[in-house]
Motif scaffolding. Structure first.
Motif, mmCIF file in Angstrom:
data_model
loop_
_atom_site.group_PDB
_atom_site.id
_atom_site.type_symbol
_atom_site.label_atom_id
_atom_site.label_comp_id
_atom_site.label_asym_id
_atom_site.label_seq_id
_atom_site.Cartn_x
_atom_site.Cartn_y
_atom_site.Cartn_z
ATOM 1 N N ALA A 248 33.609 -19.997 -52.662
ATOM 2 C CA ALA A 248 34.718 -19.979 -53.617
ATOM 3 C C ALA A 248 35.201 -21.406 -53.913
ATOM 4 C CB ALA A 248 35.862 -19.139 -53.077
ATOM 5 N N GLU A 249 35.222 -22.244 -52.866
ATOM 6 C CA GLU A 249 35.640 -23.644 -53.068
ATOM 7 C C GLU A 249 34.638 -24.380 -53.951
ATOM 8 O OE1 GLU A 249 37.854 -25.332 -49.100
ATOM 9 O OE2 GLU A 249 35.703 -25.032 -49.037
ATOM 10 N N ALA A 250 33.348 -24.116 -53.718
ATOM 11 C CA ALA A 250 32.314 -24.758 -54.529
ATOM 12 C C ALA A 250 32.515 -24.363 -55.991
ATOM 13 C CB ALA A 250 30.921 -24.352 -54.028
ATOM 14 N N ALA A 251 32.782 -23.070 -56.225
ATOM 15 C CA ALA A 251 32.983 -22.589 -57.601
ATOM 16 C C ALA A 251 34.182 -23.294 -58.242
ATOM 17 C CB ALA A 251 33.179 -21.081 -57.600
ATOM 18 N N GLN A 252 35.268 -23.454 -57.449
ATOM 19 C CA GLN A 252 36.462 -24.140 -57.980
ATOM 20 C C GLN A 252 36.141 -25.571 -58.397
ATOM 21 O OE1 GLN A 252 39.293 -23.820 -54.816
ATOM 22 N NE2 GLN A 252 39.721 -21.675 -55.286
ATOM 23 N N ARG A 253 35.201 -26.185 -57.680
ATOM 24 C CA ARG A 253 34.837 -27.576 -58.008
ATOM 25 C C ARG A 253 33.707 -27.656 -59.031
ATOM 26 N NH1 ARG A 253 35.043 -30.780 -52.254
ATOM 27 N NH2 ARG A 253 36.852 -29.674 -51.428
ATOM 28 N N GLY A 254 33.315 -26.508 -59.561
ATOM 29 C CA GLY A 254 32.264 -26.489 -60.575
ATOM 30 C C GLY A 254 30.876 -26.711 -59.999
ATOM 31 N N VAL A 282 24.167 -19.952 -45.491
ATOM 32 C CA VAL A 282 24.108 -21.354 -45.935
ATOM 33 C C VAL A 282 24.171 -21.405 -47.457
ATOM 34 C CG1 VAL A 282 22.816 -23.518 -45.787
ATOM 35 C CG2 VAL A 282 22.572 -21.818 -43.964
ATOM 36 N N HIS A 283 25.032 -22.275 -47.976
ATOM 37 C CA HIS A 283 25.125 -22.476 -49.429
ATOM 38 C C HIS A 283 24.421 -23.789 -49.776
ATOM 39 C CE1 HIS A 283 28.251 -19.478 -49.128
ATOM 40 N NE2 HIS A 283 28.998 -20.289 -48.406
ATOM 41 N N VAL A 284 23.510 -23.737 -50.750
ATOM 42 C CA VAL A 284 22.887 -24.976 -51.231
ATOM 43 C C VAL A 284 23.225 -25.162 -52.707
ATOM 44 C CG1 VAL A 284 20.957 -24.902 -49.592
ATOM 45 C CG2 VAL A 284 20.673 -23.909 -51.851
ATOM 46 N N ARG A 285 23.275 -26.424 -53.113
ATOM 47 C CA ARG A 285 23.527 -26.716 -54.528
ATOM 48 C C ARG A 285 22.364 -26.165 -55.345
ATOM 49 N NH1 ARG A 285 26.749 -30.831 -57.004
ATOM 50 N NH2 ARG A 285 27.287 -31.651 -54.945
ATOM 51 N N ARG A 286 22.678 -25.381 -56.366
ATOM 52 C CA ARG A 286 21.622 -24.729 -57.147
ATOM 53 C C ARG A 286 20.647 -25.772 -57.710
ATOM 54 N NH1 ARG A 286 23.612 -19.923 -60.505
ATOM 55 N NH2 ARG A 286 23.676 -19.162 -58.368
ATOM 56 N N GLY A 287 19.362 -25.459 -57.586
ATOM 57 C CA GLY A 287 18.343 -26.371 -58.114
ATOM 58 C C GLY A 287 17.942 -27.442 -57.121
ATOM 59 N N SER A 288 18.528 -27.423 -55.911
ATOM 60 C CA SER A 288 18.165 -28.410 -54.887
ATOM 61 C C SER A 288 18.271 -27.718 -53.524
ATOM 62 C CB SER A 288 19.115 -29.610 -54.925
ATOM 63 O OG SER A 288 20.339 -29.259 -54.280
ATOM 64 N N ASP A 289 17.939 -28.462 -52.466
ATOM 65 C CA ASP A 289 18.146 -27.861 -51.134
ATOM 66 C C ASP A 289 19.314 -28.533 -50.411
ATOM 67 O OD1 ASP A 289 17.047 -30.270 -50.350
ATOM 68 O OD2 ASP A 289 15.690 -29.382 -48.870
ATOM 69 N N GLU A 290 20.183 -29.206 -51.181
ATOM 70 C CA GLU A 290 21.339 -29.888 -50.582
ATOM 71 C C GLU A 290 22.322 -28.856 -50.016
ATOM 72 O OE1 GLU A 290 25.305 -32.367 -51.826
ATOM 73 O OE2 GLU A 290 23.754 -32.096 -53.341
ATOM 74 N N GLY A 293 27.570 -26.136 -47.692
ATOM 75 C CA GLY A 293 28.468 -25.452 -46.752
ATOM 76 C C GLY A 293 27.724 -24.390 -45.973
ATOM 77 N N ALA A 294 28.303 -23.996 -44.849
ATOM 78 C CA ALA A 294 27.672 -22.958 -44.033
ATOM 79 C C ALA A 294 28.718 -22.274 -43.160
ATOM 80 C CB ALA A 294 26.589 -23.562 -43.150
ATOM 81 N N THR A 295 28.516 -20.993 -42.948
ATOM 82 C CA THR A 295 29.359 -20.222 -42.027
ATOM 83 C C THR A 295 28.442 -19.493 -41.055
ATOM 84 O OG1 THR A 295 31.085 -19.864 -43.685
ATOM 85 C CG2 THR A 295 31.058 -18.352 -41.830
ATOM 86 N N ILE A 296 28.811 -19.528 -39.781
ATOM 87 C CA ILE A 296 28.037 -18.788 -38.782
ATOM 88 C C ILE A 296 28.992 -17.874 -38.017
ATOM 89 C CG2 ILE A 296 26.588 -18.960 -36.713
ATOM 90 C CD1 ILE A 296 25.640 -21.679 -37.667
ATOM 91 N N VAL A 297 28.610 -16.626 -37.889
ATOM 92 C CA VAL A 297 29.323 -15.700 -36.993
ATOM 93 C C VAL A 297 28.330 -15.348 -35.898
ATOM 94 C CG1 VAL A 297 30.545 -13.515 -36.764
ATOM 95 C CG2 VAL A 297 30.612 -14.749 -38.938
ATOM 96 N N ALA A 298 28.646 -15.736 -34.674
ATOM 97 C CA ALA A 298 27.728 -15.497 -33.554
ATOM 98 C C ALA A 298 28.488 -15.776 -32.265
ATOM 99 C CB ALA A 298 26.521 -16.428 -33.647
#
Ligand SMILES: Cc1cc2nc3c(=O)[nH]c(=O)nc-3n(C[C@H](O)[C@H](O)[C@H](O)COP(=O)(O)OP(=O)(O)OC[C@H]3O[C@@H](n4cnc5c(N)ncnc54)[C@H](O)[C@@H]3O)c2cc1C
Length: 363
Positions: A248-254, A282-290, A293-298
């Motif tokens: 959601a934060e990534a979307a807010q920043r475009g 894991v979230h990567v910037r679309r079109g790249s593997d950058e 952000g990531a969230t882990i529940v474990a």
């Protein structure tokens, strides 16, 4: 970290001899208060005083399902107390993604915690040795009778009594001391570190701030807070750890992202450990593997997040993370498998078709 305020700040504003005259403020934060009618008279524990308890309360209400509230609610329930966890928001751990918070919510309820979300506390009344909490939620008025109340609503910066005005250091009671990207206050001879100057309140961040100030103030460094990669973890069972941006934060920043999620139920070690209610996302910037952000529940998400934190800080993409050999069987292998989901999207239709035919022939 100990607070460092060895001499009155105002008297040190000489404008000369920068390195030797700089001062640091690291007074931390204190438990935030809640303006609930009758609470002060009834008495309550905070995230500081709770550690002085010498007896386990039979029934305890925890007000606020943030990280500390959830951790302590689970601890008290597992010690054998009957815990009611009260939260005004519709979910616990509001800063976390809903799918991650839901895993912890399930674990708390499995442990026996009585969870009431979406509720507003109307007041507290002392009745002999008991405390009665009145709260309203969608179902109407509730009354919860307990032996102790723990306020878990977070921490506010400790800015009182420092005479900051005299030193021309700007602050406000909610956000703490105003600092620039180098942790300098509005008085350029004074730096501030840790909870008193940060929206994020973590031990590891205070430590990073302290090291940054040493470099910036004493060794003319130019390290910036905005360049820090800051992971965090809530130590419930399972743990939730996060680094970088939420979707959601990534979307807010475009920033457009693609998200790769590996459920622990498909990871052999998690199955062996009986700890399958979690995931690596894991979230990567679309079109790249950058990795953005990531969230882990474990069970040990706090340990696992460091691999992705390192990747973000070092600019290593998710494709490369997927090439790293992980020992088998480990729960951290879920990270490699999430990276594998990304790598599969990189196959051209031609290569994907070839591989499909190859696997069909060799089956
Ligand atoms: C219950 C609880 C659990 C937590 N769990 C975690 C966790 O698991 N992981 C994590 O990363 N963080 C956790 N935190 C947050 C972590 O404790 C803080 O982020 C960290 O301690 C901040 O460090 P600091 O040096 O900024 O402040 P502090 O550690 O608070 O140190 C500030 C010091 O300054 C002193 N002081 C205050 N005012 C003055 C003054 N006027 N003059 C002189 N001295 C003063 C204080 O007494 C204190 O000793 C937790 C906090 C709480 C309350």
């Amino acid at each position: 970290m100990r607070a460092v305020l060895s001499r009155p700040i105002a008297s040190r504003w000489t404008g000369k001899n920068f390195a030797s005259s700089e001062r640091r403020i690291a007074t931390g934060a204190r438990a935030a208060a809640l303006p609930i009618q009758g609470l002060a008279e009834a008495g309550y524990l905070t995230n500081e005083t709770v550690f002085s308890l010498t007896e386990l309360p039979r029934r305890i209400a925890v007000i606020g399902a943030g990280p500390i509230g959830c951790e302590l609610a689970q601890v008290f329930q597992r010690f054998g107390a009957a815990v009611t966890l009260l939260e005004v928001a519709p979910q616990i751990l509001i800063r976390e993604d809903r799918d991650a918070a839901e895993r912890v919510e399930r674990a708390l309820v499995r442990d026996g915690v009585e969870l009431v979300t979406g509720c507003k506390i109307a007041g507290v009344e002392r009745r002999g040795t008991e405390k009665a909490i009145s709260a309203d939620n969608a179902g109407g008025r509730l009354e919860i009778v307990v032996d102790e109340i723990l306020i878990g609503v977070g921490r506010v910066p400790a800015v009182e009594g420092l005479n900051l005005e005299a030193a021309m250091i700007e602050y406000d009671k909610q956000n703490g001391i105003k600092v620039d990207d180098y942790l300098r206050t509005t008085n350029p001879l004074v730096y501030a570190a840790g909870d008193v100057a940060s929206a994020y309140k973590f031990t590891h961040l205070s430590d990073a701030h302290a090291r940054m100030i040493l470099r910036n103030a004493l060794f003319l460094g130019r390290q910036r807070v905005s360049r820090l990669t800051i992971p965090w973890c809530t130590y419930t069972d399972p743990e939730i750890a996060h680094v970088g941006l939420y979707a959601a934060e990534a979307a807010q920043r475009g920033i457009e992202v693609d998200t790769y999620t590996q459920e622990l139920s498909e990871v052999d070690r998690a199955v062996l450990d009986g700890e399958t209610d979690g995931f690596v996302k894991v979230h990567v910037r679309r079109g790249s593997d950058e990795i953005v952000g990531a969230t882990i529940v474990a069970s040990h998400a706090g340990e696992m997040i460091s691999e992705l934190t390192t990747a973000i800080a070092a600019g290593v993409g998710l494709g490369k993370v997927g090439d790293v050999i992980h020992p088998y069987p480990t729960q951290a292998d879920a990270i490699r498998r999430a990276a594998g989901l990304y790598s599969r999207t990189r196959l051209t239709p031609f290569v994907a078709g070839l591989m499909k035919r190859w696997f069909a022939l060799t089956r």
